[in-house]
Design an enzyme around this catalytic site. Structure first.
Site, PDB file in Angstrom:
ATOM      1  CB  ALA A  48     -13.211  -7.363  -9.446  1.00 43.03           C
ATOM      2  CG  ASP A  77      -4.981  -7.856  -2.961  1.00 44.14           C
ATOM      3  OD1 ASP A  77      -4.429  -8.962  -3.110  1.00 44.14           O
ATOM      4  OD2 ASP A  77      -5.157  -7.332  -1.826  1.00 44.14           O
ATOM      5  CG  ASP A  94     -14.705  -6.339  -1.960  1.00 44.66           C
ATOM      6  OD1 ASP A  94     -13.479  -6.499  -1.797  1.00 44.66           O
ATOM      7  OD2 ASP A  94     -15.562  -7.199  -1.625  1.00 44.66           O
ATOM      8  CB  SER A  95     -18.310  -9.154  -4.844  1.00 41.88           C
ATOM      9  OG  SER A  95     -17.427  -9.938  -4.069  1.00 41.88           O
ATOM     10  CG  PHE A 135     -10.437  -8.355  -6.206  1.00 37.45           C
ATOM     11  CD1 PHE A 135     -11.423  -9.334  -6.198  1.00 37.45           C
ATOM     12  CD2 PHE A 135      -9.767  -8.101  -7.398  1.00 37.45           C
ATOM     13  CE1 PHE A 135     -11.715 -10.058  -7.354  1.00 37.45           C
ATOM     14  CE2 PHE A 135     -10.053  -8.817  -8.558  1.00 37.45           C
ATOM     15  CZ  PHE A 135     -11.026  -9.803  -8.534  1.00 37.45           C
ATOM     16  CB  CYS A 188      -3.132 -13.944  -1.258  1.00 33.08           C
ATOM     17  SG  CYS A 188      -4.885 -14.108  -1.545  1.00 33.08           S
ATOM     18  NE  ARG A 230      -3.781  -2.102   2.465  1.00 33.74           N
ATOM     19  CZ  ARG A 230      -4.026  -2.860   3.521  1.00 33.74           C
ATOM     20  NH1 ARG A 230      -3.421  -2.623   4.667  1.00 33.74           N
ATOM     21  NH2 ARG A 230      -4.895  -3.845   3.451  1.00 33.74           N
TER      22      ARG A 230
HETATM   23  N1  SAH Z   1      -7.009  -5.462  -1.258  1.00 32.25           N
HETATM   24  C1  SAH Z   1      -7.677  -5.716  -0.020  1.00 32.25           C
HETATM   25  C2  SAH Z   1      -7.775  -7.189   0.313  1.00 32.25           C
HETATM   26  C3  SAH Z   1      -8.477  -8.023  -0.742  1.00 32.25           C
HETATM   27  S1  SAH Z   1      -9.114  -9.532  -0.151  1.00 32.25           S
HETATM   28  C4  SAH Z   1      -7.001  -4.938   1.100  1.00 32.25           C
HETATM   29  O1  SAH Z   1      -5.977  -4.316   0.868  1.00 32.25           O
HETATM   30  O2  SAH Z   1      -7.514  -4.946   2.219  1.00 32.25           O
HETATM   31  C5  SAH Z   1     -10.108 -10.013  -1.482  1.00 32.25           C
HETATM   32  C6  SAH Z   1     -11.429  -9.258  -1.622  1.00 32.25           C
HETATM   33  O3  SAH Z   1     -12.036  -9.658  -2.826  1.00 32.25           O
HETATM   34  C7  SAH Z   1     -12.445  -9.516  -0.522  1.00 32.25           C
HETATM   35  O4  SAH Z   1     -12.794  -8.285   0.067  1.00 32.25           O
HETATM   36  C8  SAH Z   1     -13.657 -10.110  -1.246  1.00 32.25           C
HETATM   37  O5  SAH Z   1     -14.898  -9.621  -0.732  1.00 32.25           O
HETATM   38  C9  SAH Z   1     -13.454  -9.617  -2.647  1.00 32.25           C
HETATM   39  N2  SAH Z   1     -14.034 -10.403  -3.752  1.00 32.25           N
HETATM   40  C10 SAH Z   1     -14.104 -11.743  -3.887  1.00 32.25           C
HETATM   41  N3  SAH Z   1     -14.607 -12.068  -5.094  1.00 32.25           N
HETATM   42  C11 SAH Z   1     -14.865 -10.911  -5.751  1.00 32.25           C
HETATM   43  C12 SAH Z   1     -15.366 -10.580  -7.039  1.00 32.25           C
HETATM   44  N4  SAH Z   1     -15.703 -11.537  -7.908  1.00 32.25           N
HETATM   45  N5  SAH Z   1     -15.473  -9.277  -7.380  1.00 32.25           N
HETATM   46  C13 SAH Z   1     -15.133  -8.300  -6.500  1.00 32.25           C
HETATM   47  N6  SAH Z   1     -14.641  -8.554  -5.273  1.00 32.25           N
HETATM   48  C14 SAH Z   1     -14.511  -9.839  -4.897  1.00 32.25           C
END
Ligand code: SAH
Length: 397
Positions: free
Chosen positions: A283, A301, A253-254, A231, A341, A215
């Protein structure tokens, strides 16, 4: 203590401090230990090697000590203190700009199956093994001992992580809290930015502490840019991008619950609401619908696409598809910060997926940086499997 005797020649990995004994390496067991019991492991010649938690499954023992006694009264205090000392050495325990960090990162800290995150006085614990779950009260006492009055509460959030047999209903809750402690959420500081963390309702322990350094890198590159944070969870990268002088940030985010915290976090840091928009959406769909060249910094991410080896091929395809879309959409001269991850997807595989994605788009792409998990998500040198977060910073012509 139950004795686990290894087959001939299967003591090598323990002598190199690898923290697991696989069930295929076990010749015999004295007695019938229950899952999570402490056991002592011996070579076929009868030499003591290590002690740990007995487990049912392909990993038979997760090692807690190679030279000490995990049943000794001060074992947990010493183990927690060692983890704390390491965080102190990393400069995380007395920072004026960061008051949240991972205190215990499983195998990386010699405590397989245990995760503890520190949120300015609140410890959130997740047990990934029955042994760690059964030790939770001792671990809580050890945290009180090591932190003293700085500790406000210890919250156990193992219901989704402890592998228990069907029928055992686990309930998350406080193992201990200081008198008068009421909060269900806290606001923490990370590199000078404020974030609300809700450990009971949020994902994992409430916040993704593993992206702290990445970040900060986004902050360095964000000035004057139109940013898309895919995400985004609770908006970690979004807040840093705004802090770095981004013109505008779209966060996607979803999860509706995550999205509701993004707006709060943006406001908490004093940014103008007109500079930021949150979108509860898929996303990939959001990205596909975005106008070409609209964004000149995109963060990708996603959650782990492969949770086990069997899912590897599909996961690699999904990483390729997502990255091809991001690389094709970013404005000329733009940046893509892309991550994985998934533990089973190693650095090389991920780089190959992103390379294939770039090749698909036909654009010129430079790798500016290779990104990792931060120091507090420590990797035990004898257990390289602990390395899970990887990323690339791309510059796209
Ligand atoms: N970048 C974030 C962490 C991401 S964790 C940070 O810095 O805190 C992954 C995220 O993806 C989760 O919040 C989850 O809700 C989201 N997610 C999962 N599938 C998704 C999709 N198809 N579209 C959008 N978001 C999604």
């Amino acid at each position: 203590m139950t004795r686990v005797i290894l087959k001939r020649g299967r003591d090598e990995s323990l002598r190199r401090f690898h923290p697991w004994v696989f069930s295929g390496a076990v010749a015999s067991v004295s007695g019938s230990p229950a899952e999570g019991d402490l056991v002592a492991v011996y070579s076929s010649e009868g030499e003591y090697l290590a002690s740990g938690h007995w487990q049912i499954g392909s990993i038979a023992v997760r090692i807690l000590s190679f030279d000490g006694d995990p049943s000794a009264p001060d074992f947990w205090t010493e183990a927690v203190r060692a983890a704390f000392e390491a965080r102190k050495a990393m400069g995380l325990t007395s920072s004026s700009s960061t008051n949240c960090y991972r205190l215990v990162h499983g195998e990386g800290d010699g405590l397989p199956g245990l995760i503890i995150d520190w949120y300015d006085g609140i410890c959130v614990m997740q047990a990934h093994s029955v042994g760690m779950f059964r030790a939770r009260k001792q671990i809580c006492d050890a945290l009180r001992e090591v932190y003293g009055p700085a500790l406000k509460a210890v919250y156990d959030k193992s219901s989704g992580t402890a592998p228990f047999k069907a029928g055992l209903e686990l309930v998350d809750g406080y193992l201990w809290k200081a008198e008068g402690f009421e909060a269900g959420e806290a606001s923490v500081l990370e590199n000078g930015h404020r974030f609300i963390v809700n450990w009971s309702e949020g994902q994992k322990t409430g916040f993704f502490l593993d992206q702290r350094e990445n970040r900060a890198l986004v902050e360095r590159y964000a000035s004057g840019r139109n940013v898309l944070n895919l995400f985004c969870y609770t908006g970690g990268f979004s807040v840093y991008a705004l802090g770095g002088g981004a013109v505008h940030v779209d966060s996607v985010d979803s999860s509706a619950r995550a999205i509701s915290l993004v707006d709060r976090n943006v406001a908490l840091n004093g940014f103008d609401a007109s500079q930021h928009a949150s979108h509860c959406a898929d996303a990939m769909e959001f990205l596909a619908a975005a106008e070409d060249g609209r964004y000149d910094l995109i963060i990708v991410d996603p959650p782990a696409f492969a949770k086990h080896r069997g899912a590897l091929r599909n996961a690699l395809r999904a990483y390729q598809r997502l990255n091809a879309k991001a690389i094709s959409k970013v404005a000329p001269g733009g940046f893509v910060f892309t991550f994985s991850c998934s533990q089973v997807v190693d650095k090389e595989m991920f780089a190959l997926a992103v390379f294939s994605a770039a090749a698909e788009t036909g654009r010129r792409v430079r790798i500016l940086d290779r990104l990792n998990q931060p120091a507090d998500h420590a990797v035990n040198i004898y257990h390289p499997e602990g390395e899970y977060l990887k990323g690339l910073l791309l510059y796209v012509e």
